[in-house]
Design a protein around this motif. Structure first.
Motif, PDB file in Angstrom:
ATOM      1  N   ALA A  31      -0.232  -5.957  -7.456  1.00  0.00           N
ATOM      2  CA  ALA A  31       0.736  -6.838  -6.807  1.00  0.00           C
ATOM      3  C   ALA A  31       0.053  -7.844  -5.891  1.00  0.00           C
ATOM      4  O   ALA A  31       0.523  -8.965  -5.742  1.00  0.00           O
ATOM      5  N   VAL A  39       4.484  -5.991  -3.060  1.00  0.00           N
ATOM      6  CA  VAL A  39       5.175  -4.718  -2.873  1.00  0.00           C
ATOM      7  C   VAL A  39       5.008  -4.306  -1.424  1.00  0.00           C
ATOM      8  O   VAL A  39       4.209  -4.868  -0.684  1.00  0.00           O
ATOM      9  N   SER A  40       5.723  -3.326  -1.042  1.00  0.00           N
ATOM     10  CA  SER A  40       5.690  -2.866   0.340  1.00  0.00           C
ATOM     11  C   SER A  40       4.342  -2.261   0.698  1.00  0.00           C
ATOM     12  O   SER A  40       3.722  -1.557  -0.102  1.00  0.00           O
TER      13      SER A  40
END
Length: 126
Positions: A31, A39-40
């Protein structure tokens, strides 16, 4: 006295935790390389906590190097991101290039570790 050969089976549970951690790292690393696919950071924190908690269980095994490898990868990437964050504030393009290179380096380390773990080999300290 009889010399018996004792075979110790590798801890499959520990290897499973290693794979879970590698996969979480991989999701974050991919990501980071793909634009717009953020993404987190929570995934990375979860993976780091797994590595920190399980590292002691892996002591004196080939798997210990993988836990240390992932922990060092996250720490170095974090330090590099912090050191280059000023580039984003002053210049967009150099910040993008610097963070892109750091992200590719992080992805390389995760893939290299996964390949070695799949082969049942340790990861060198470098």
């Amino acid at each position: 006295m009889r010399d018996d050969i004792v075979t110790i089976e590798p801890d499959e549970g520990l290897k499973t935790w290693g794979w879970v951690s590698y996969l979480l790292h991989l999701v974050v690393a991919v990501a980071a390389v793909l634009p717009g696919a953020q993404v987190s950071i929570a995934l990375l924190v979860v993976a780091l906590v797994i590595d920190l908690v399980k590292r002691g269980d892996a002591a004196n095994t080939w798997q210990a190097s993988h836990f240390s490898w992932r922990i060092r990868s996250v720490i170095w990437a974090g330090v590099l991101y912090l050191l280059t964050s000023w580039l984003w504030l002053l210049f967009i393009v150099p910040g993008w290039i610097a963070w892109g290179l750091i992200s590719v380096w992080f992805l390389y380390r995760i893939v290299k570790g996964m390949v070695r773990m799949n082969a049942g080999r340790s990861v060198e300290a470098a």
